[in-house]
Design a protein around this motif. Sequence first.
Motif, PDB file in Angstrom:
ATOM      1  N   VAL A  31       0.830  -1.205   0.000  1.00  0.00           N
ATOM      2  CA  VAL A  31       0.000   0.000   0.000  1.00  0.00           C
ATOM      3  C   VAL A  31       0.861   1.249   0.000  1.00  0.00           C
ATOM      4  CG1 VAL A  31      -1.621   1.322   1.396  1.00  0.00           C
ATOM      5  CG2 VAL A  31      -2.002  -1.101   1.036  1.00  0.00           C
ATOM      6  N   THR A  32       1.934   1.223   0.809  1.00  0.00           N
ATOM      7  CA  THR A  32       2.828   2.384   0.836  1.00  0.00           C
ATOM      8  C   THR A  32       3.453   2.622  -0.526  1.00  0.00           C
ATOM      9  OG1 THR A  32       3.317   1.918   3.161  1.00  0.00           O
ATOM     10  CG2 THR A  32       4.829   3.365   1.981  1.00  0.00           C
ATOM     11  N   LEU A  33       3.881   1.534  -1.179  1.00  0.00           N
ATOM     12  CA  LEU A  33       4.456   1.684  -2.515  1.00  0.00           C
ATOM     13  C   LEU A  33       3.429   2.229  -3.487  1.00  0.00           C
ATOM     14  CD1 LEU A  33       6.645   1.216  -4.642  1.00  0.00           C
ATOM     15  CD2 LEU A  33       5.841  -1.151  -4.833  1.00  0.00           C
ATOM     16  N   GLN A  34       2.228   1.654  -3.460  1.00  0.00           N
ATOM     17  CA  GLN A  34       1.232   2.112  -4.421  1.00  0.00           C
ATOM     18  C   GLN A  34       0.829   3.565  -4.164  1.00  0.00           C
ATOM     19  OE1 GLN A  34      -2.758   0.609  -4.187  1.00  0.00           O
ATOM     20  NE2 GLN A  34      -2.814   0.233  -6.384  1.00  0.00           N
ATOM     21  N   ARG A  35       0.621   3.927  -2.917  1.00  0.00           N
ATOM     22  CA  ARG A  35       0.231   5.310  -2.618  1.00  0.00           C
ATOM     23  C   ARG A  35       1.322   6.288  -3.046  1.00  0.00           C
ATOM     24  NH1 ARG A  35      -5.091   5.122  -2.362  1.00  0.00           N
ATOM     25  NH2 ARG A  35      -5.852   3.688  -0.763  1.00  0.00           N
ATOM     26  N   SER A  36       2.576   5.856  -2.915  1.00  0.00           N
ATOM     27  CA  SER A  36       3.658   6.749  -3.339  1.00  0.00           C
ATOM     28  C   SER A  36       3.720   6.869  -4.856  1.00  0.00           C
ATOM     29  CB  SER A  36       4.995   6.229  -2.801  1.00  0.00           C
ATOM     30  OG  SER A  36       5.313   4.962  -3.377  1.00  0.00           O
ATOM     31  N   LEU A  37       3.237   5.851  -5.562  1.00  0.00           N
ATOM     32  CA  LEU A  37       3.276   5.904  -7.015  1.00  0.00           C
ATOM     33  C   LEU A  37       2.082   6.638  -7.606  1.00  0.00           C
ATOM     34  CD1 LEU A  37       4.467   2.258  -7.766  1.00  0.00           C
ATOM     35  CD2 LEU A  37       5.829   4.344  -7.808  1.00  0.00           C
ATOM     36  N   LEU A  38       0.950   6.624  -6.906  1.00  0.00           N
ATOM     37  CA  LEU A  38      -0.210   7.355  -7.398  1.00  0.00           C
ATOM     38  C   LEU A  38      -0.050   8.845  -7.117  1.00  0.00           C
ATOM     39  CD1 LEU A  38      -3.164   5.047  -6.290  1.00  0.00           C
ATOM     40  CD2 LEU A  38      -2.365   5.469  -8.615  1.00  0.00           C
ATOM     41  N   PRO A  39      -0.686   9.697  -7.919  1.00  0.00           N
ATOM     42  CA  PRO A  39      -0.579  11.144  -7.665  1.00  0.00           C
ATOM     43  C   PRO A  39      -1.213  11.505  -6.339  1.00  0.00           C
ATOM     44  CG  PRO A  39      -2.244  10.687  -9.332  1.00  0.00           C
ATOM     45  CD  PRO A  39      -1.523   9.399  -9.090  1.00  0.00           C
ATOM     46  N   GLY A  40      -0.576  12.432  -5.643  1.00  0.00           N
ATOM     47  CA  GLY A  40      -1.102  12.886  -4.369  1.00  0.00           C
ATOM     48  C   GLY A  40      -2.193  13.909  -4.560  1.00  0.00           C
ATOM     49  N   VAL A  41      -1.784  15.180  -4.723  1.00  0.00           N
ATOM     50  CA  VAL A  41      -2.725  16.271  -4.974  1.00  0.00           C
ATOM     51  C   VAL A  41      -2.609  16.658  -6.432  1.00  0.00           C
ATOM     52  CG1 VAL A  41      -3.381  18.617  -4.361  1.00  0.00           C
ATOM     53  CG2 VAL A  41      -2.496  17.064  -2.596  1.00  0.00           C
ATOM     54  N   LEU A  42      -3.709  16.592  -7.151  1.00  0.00           N
ATOM     55  CA  LEU A  42      -3.698  16.935  -8.567  1.00  0.00           C
ATOM     56  C   LEU A  42      -3.567  18.440  -8.731  1.00  0.00           C
ATOM     57  CD1 LEU A  42      -6.480  14.577  -9.960  1.00  0.00           C
ATOM     58  CD2 LEU A  42      -4.020  14.237  -9.928  1.00  0.00           C
ATOM     59  N   PRO A  43      -2.910  18.884  -9.806  1.00  0.00           N
ATOM     60  CA  PRO A  43      -2.707  20.327 -10.003  1.00  0.00           C
ATOM     61  C   PRO A  43      -4.027  21.041 -10.300  1.00  0.00           C
ATOM     62  CG  PRO A  43      -2.008  19.099 -11.937  1.00  0.00           C
ATOM     63  CD  PRO A  43      -2.324  18.078 -10.893  1.00  0.00           C
ATOM     64  N   GLU A  44      -4.078  22.305  -9.880  1.00  0.00           N
ATOM     65  CA  GLU A  44      -5.236  23.125 -10.212  1.00  0.00           C
ATOM     66  C   GLU A  44      -5.050  23.674 -11.619  1.00  0.00           C
ATOM     67  OE1 GLU A  44      -5.992  26.101  -7.355  1.00  0.00           O
ATOM     68  OE2 GLU A  44      -6.182  24.714  -5.663  1.00  0.00           O
ATOM     69  N   LEU A  45      -6.056  23.485 -12.447  1.00  0.00           N
ATOM     70  CA  LEU A  45      -5.960  23.827 -13.856  1.00  0.00           C
ATOM     71  C   LEU A  45      -7.129  24.722 -14.237  1.00  0.00           C
ATOM     72  CD1 LEU A  45      -5.243  20.198 -15.087  1.00  0.00           C
ATOM     73  CD2 LEU A  45      -3.541  21.988 -14.755  1.00  0.00           C
ATOM     74  N   SER A  46      -6.865  25.593 -15.183  1.00  0.00           N
ATOM     75  CA  SER A  46      -7.943  26.435 -15.697  1.00  0.00           C
ATOM     76  C   SER A  46      -8.763  25.697 -16.734  1.00  0.00           C
ATOM     77  CB  SER A  46      -7.362  27.710 -16.312  1.00  0.00           C
ATOM     78  OG  SER A  46      -6.460  27.393 -17.364  1.00  0.00           O
ATOM     79  N   ALA A  47      -8.191  24.654 -17.334  1.00  0.00           N
ATOM     80  CA  ALA A  47      -8.902  23.936 -18.386  1.00  0.00           C
ATOM     81  C   ALA A  47      -9.906  22.949 -17.827  1.00  0.00           C
ATOM     82  CB  ALA A  47      -7.902  23.198 -19.283  1.00  0.00           C
ATOM     83  N   LEU A  48      -9.648  22.355 -16.663  1.00  0.00           N
ATOM     84  CA  LEU A  48     -10.494  21.303 -16.126  1.00  0.00           C
ATOM     85  C   LEU A  48     -10.633  21.454 -14.620  1.00  0.00           C
ATOM     86  CD1 LEU A  48      -8.985  18.201 -17.964  1.00  0.00           C
ATOM     87  CD2 LEU A  48     -11.137  19.306 -18.531  1.00  0.00           C
ATOM     88  N   GLU A  49     -11.768  21.004 -14.113  1.00  0.00           N
ATOM     89  CA  GLU A  49     -11.964  20.790 -12.680  1.00  0.00           C
ATOM     90  C   GLU A  49     -12.082  19.282 -12.489  1.00  0.00           C
ATOM     91  OE1 GLU A  49     -15.118  21.786  -9.052  1.00  0.00           O
ATOM     92  OE2 GLU A  49     -15.508  22.467 -11.103  1.00  0.00           O
ATOM     93  N   VAL A  50     -11.180  18.712 -11.704  1.00  0.00           N
ATOM     94  CA  VAL A  50     -11.021  17.261 -11.684  1.00  0.00           C
ATOM     95  C   VAL A  50     -11.374  16.715 -10.303  1.00  0.00           C
ATOM     96  CG1 VAL A  50      -9.422  15.350 -12.030  1.00  0.00           C
ATOM     97  CG2 VAL A  50      -9.221  17.402 -13.422  1.00  0.00           C
ATOM     98  N   GLY A  51     -12.106  15.567 -10.301  1.00  0.00           N
ATOM     99  CA  GLY A  51     -12.338  14.765  -9.107  1.00  0.00           C
ATOM    100  C   GLY A  51     -11.848  13.350  -9.365  1.00  0.00           C
ATOM    101  N   HIS A  52     -11.356  12.677  -8.354  1.00  0.00           N
ATOM    102  CA  HIS A  52     -10.773  11.347  -8.563  1.00  0.00           C
ATOM    103  C   HIS A  52     -11.003  10.478  -7.340  1.00  0.00           C
ATOM    104  CE1 HIS A  52      -7.337  12.363  -5.904  1.00  0.00           C
ATOM    105  NE2 HIS A  52      -7.525  13.581  -6.386  1.00  0.00           N
ATOM    106  N   ARG A  53     -11.031   9.171  -7.573  1.00  0.00           N
ATOM    107  CA  ARG A  53     -11.154   8.177  -6.513  1.00  0.00           C
ATOM    108  C   ARG A  53     -10.345   6.937  -6.906  1.00  0.00           C
ATOM    109  NH1 ARG A  53     -13.155  11.789  -4.276  1.00  0.00           N
ATOM    110  NH2 ARG A  53     -14.987  11.847  -2.908  1.00  0.00           N
ATOM    111  N   TYR A  54      -9.798   6.277  -5.898  1.00  0.00           N
ATOM    112  CA  TYR A  54      -9.147   4.985  -6.114  1.00  0.00           C
ATOM    113  C   TYR A  54      -9.552   4.067  -4.966  1.00  0.00           C
ATOM    114  CZ  TYR A  54      -5.787   1.222  -6.320  1.00  0.00           C
ATOM    115  OH  TYR A  54      -5.229  -0.029  -6.370  1.00  0.00           O
ATOM    116  N   LEU A  55     -10.099   2.884  -5.305  1.00  0.00           N
ATOM    117  CA  LEU A  55     -10.485   1.892  -4.310  1.00  0.00           C
ATOM    118  C   LEU A  55      -9.743   0.595  -4.586  1.00  0.00           C
ATOM    119  CD1 LEU A  55     -14.368   2.379  -4.124  1.00  0.00           C
ATOM    120  CD2 LEU A  55     -12.628   3.295  -2.602  1.00  0.00           C
TER     121      LEU A  55
END
Length: 928
Positions: A549-573
């Motif tokens: 889990v530690t390895l996977q969490r470190s490989l997945l993006p933490g906080v996604l960048p704030e963008l003017s082109a898109l407003e993004v929501g995400h989930r991983y289960l």
Amino acid sequence: MGRLGRYAPARRRGDRTPPEPQAGPPEADGEARRPPAVRRALSALKPRSVAGQVFLLQLVVVLLLIATAVVVLVIQDRNRAIQEARDRSLVAAESFANAPGTAAAMKSDDPTASLQPRAEAVRKKTGVDYVVALSPYGFRWTHPDPDQIGKHVSTSYGAALEGEPHQTTFDSSLGKAVDSTVAVFDEKGTAVGLVTVGVTVAKVTGVVQDQLPVLLTAGGVALLLAAGGSALVSGRLRRQTRGLGPVEMTRMYEHHDAVLHAVREGVIILAADGRLLLVNDEARRLLALPEEAEGRPVTAVGLSPALARLLGSGRAATDEVLLSGDTLLAINVRPVDPKGGSVATLRDTTELRALAGRADVAGGRLQLLYEAGTRIGTTLDMTRTAEELTEVAVPRFADFATIELVEPVLRGGEPTGADSRMRRIAASGIRDDSPLYPVGTRMQYTPDNPVAVGMATGRPILVERLALAHGWRAQNPERARRVIAHGIHSMISVPLRARGQLLGVVEFWRSEQAPFEPDDLSPAEELAARTAVCIDNARRYTREHTTAVTLQRSLLPGVLPELSALEVGHRYLPAQAGVGGDWYDVIPLPGARVALVVGDVVGHGLHAAATMGRLRTAVHNFAALDLPPDELLMRLDDLITRIDEDATTRGDTEAVTGATCLYAVYDPVSGGCVLARAGHPGPALVSPGGSVTFPDIPVAPPLGAGTGLPIETAELRLAADSLLVLYTDGLVEARGRDIDVGLDMLADALADTGGATPDDACRAVLDAMLRTRSSDDVALLVARTRLLDPAQVGEWEVPDDPAAVPRIRAEATRTLESWGLGEAAFTTELIVSELVTNAVRYGRSPIALRLLRDRDSLICEVGDGTSTSPHLRRAAFTDEGGRGLFLVAQLSRRWGTRYTDRGKIIWAEQAVDATARGDLTGIPAAEP
């Protein structure tokens, strides 16, 4: 003649002497003077004779058979009627539901107008009681009573909407009735309505009335035959039982007496008044009766009061256990005479009871260990495993049970022995108010405590009397006093050891049961051994799972960048089995564009997570080159092929068994979105109006499949406030559910998210799609599109003429001043001048300039029709040129080149804050 008849005295042929008259009451003489036919009739009616009893018995049997046959016939007729009613209502419902035009009528604007006449016609032709059409939400479209149309039916038809007919049997005002409900599906397989048909059971009954006379006639004939047979048996018995001689009677008595006294079971025959009529030798020995016991009352032969009451009561008893001296007797009493009297049998069960007790104890322990093997270790959770041990042990083995584990074990680490601190993780008991330490308490035992002694020696410790255990009481005298006052009197402590390491300790306590004995150490040690192995497995799983889990969490993006082109929501289960290879990312691209990517690596565990990290890193590197989606996926395919080849060369069996990916690039200036996918589910698109579609994106084989087929792209035009939903297959696929059903569920969930933020949309989709924990990983990415205001974009076509550069530069400056970026005009003029001049000098038409204002950035893009890529170099002091790109790099925050179908674009991005002027100190000046 029978056996008894052979003993009757035979009269000699020549003996004509009449029998001697016998004395008797006058009634007997009168009875003898009656005619023989009358005497036989009266004798047959007397139930005291064997023949009469046989006759009555046969009469009762025949009557019972007749009554049973009638009852069975009625029940069969009732069941047949109910089944026929169920079949008739189901056939009518299925026929009406599948009739041509039914589904279309239910989907029309006025279903009642089309369905009511047809429903009434079907009801009258088929003879059913009602045909009702319902909406999927339970509102009536048709009904025999027009006043009921449009009303809601509260009954649940969930099973019928799933495609399974729903039938119920109920009691109506006309009697028992059957109702069948089926769903009506359109050509897409969607339930558009329900059809329910009811039939009264009374309409299909009537078999009993036809068969009852036949049955009664057969019963009468059987009764007559039984009466005749009884008469024959009565005459035969009377002939065979007369004249039994005294010799034969004596012989029968001798045989009876020999058998009675030879059996190894006591036999007592008692009169109605409680006198002993007969006592055999075994009963005399068991009860220690005197020689002259026969003829005396049972209360006067020295028996215990309880035993005398049971024998003298005359009531029936079966295996009642009573004590007679030191002998434990099992007594059976049976009444044998209608006027009184009984027979009692006695068995010595002293030794048998002792053996049975020991067998019960051994059997209970075996059953306890069997349950422990099936109930302990059902999960890979240490706390739950400890709780399962306490649940098995209480109350069958102990009244209370507690478990402590070493602190490093709780964290999944190895029990080195350096840290002896423990924490109580489970406790159970017959009561909740015990004074034992509660769960969560940190435990540190003193060296002379029996628990510490057992941990040091590795052997179980038995404390039969806690009140005398000074080492245990010295640990905490006040709590020890409260424990003893609570009634807890004995304890067994067993260390939990696995692979030679101490994991913890378990204590068993008793308060209401008998104190522990040495024989209890073996089952306690067996319970602890089973639990220790399960806890060690759970500990190692916890360590590996935490690492993964530690390895996977470190490989997945933490906080996604704030963008003017898109407003993004995400989930991983993650899946139930642990971490997997699903991943997602949002990558900013030059020109205010954004790349959205979702991927899936087949499998679970560390290997899948590590492969996922390599793919995500590769996507970032390829995205930095600004590759189009199809070319990026082709390079990923080559990468996975090389990974597999390297794994084969090393002999690694954990090669990449499959990977999928969807890559999309969104441009907020034009609203265009270019997508490509390799073996991955296509996206879902929610328009601003709320309609949900699944765009047709060409699909290529999964990555690493080695097919060599090209990857195609698709371009969508997205309006502002559209929702682009990217996901992995774990969201829509599930065991027992087709993917088309999952896509329909996803469409329904997205249709209810109108106006919601992407984060809220993610939550709503997961709540609707995943009622329970998924067996596969799930990655979900929801992006709401935005479009840059046209006022934030400036575009110019540049003639292929160096003289046009000043004009273009001046127009760019005026645009910056209109945006309120006059402070950045000087830097921008230098960048525009260098890039446009290079395009005019070294490129070819068409040449274009575009300025973009994106949040805190100002982007300058110059495109031309050549694909030659410029290179940055440092010019010498004596060089007259070569400082253009170096100047651009110093003045901008970043710059680069991306290729298009018609050439290339050189872009430079600069900040629009107070430091927008850039750093010119690194530019070498020419010598004077």
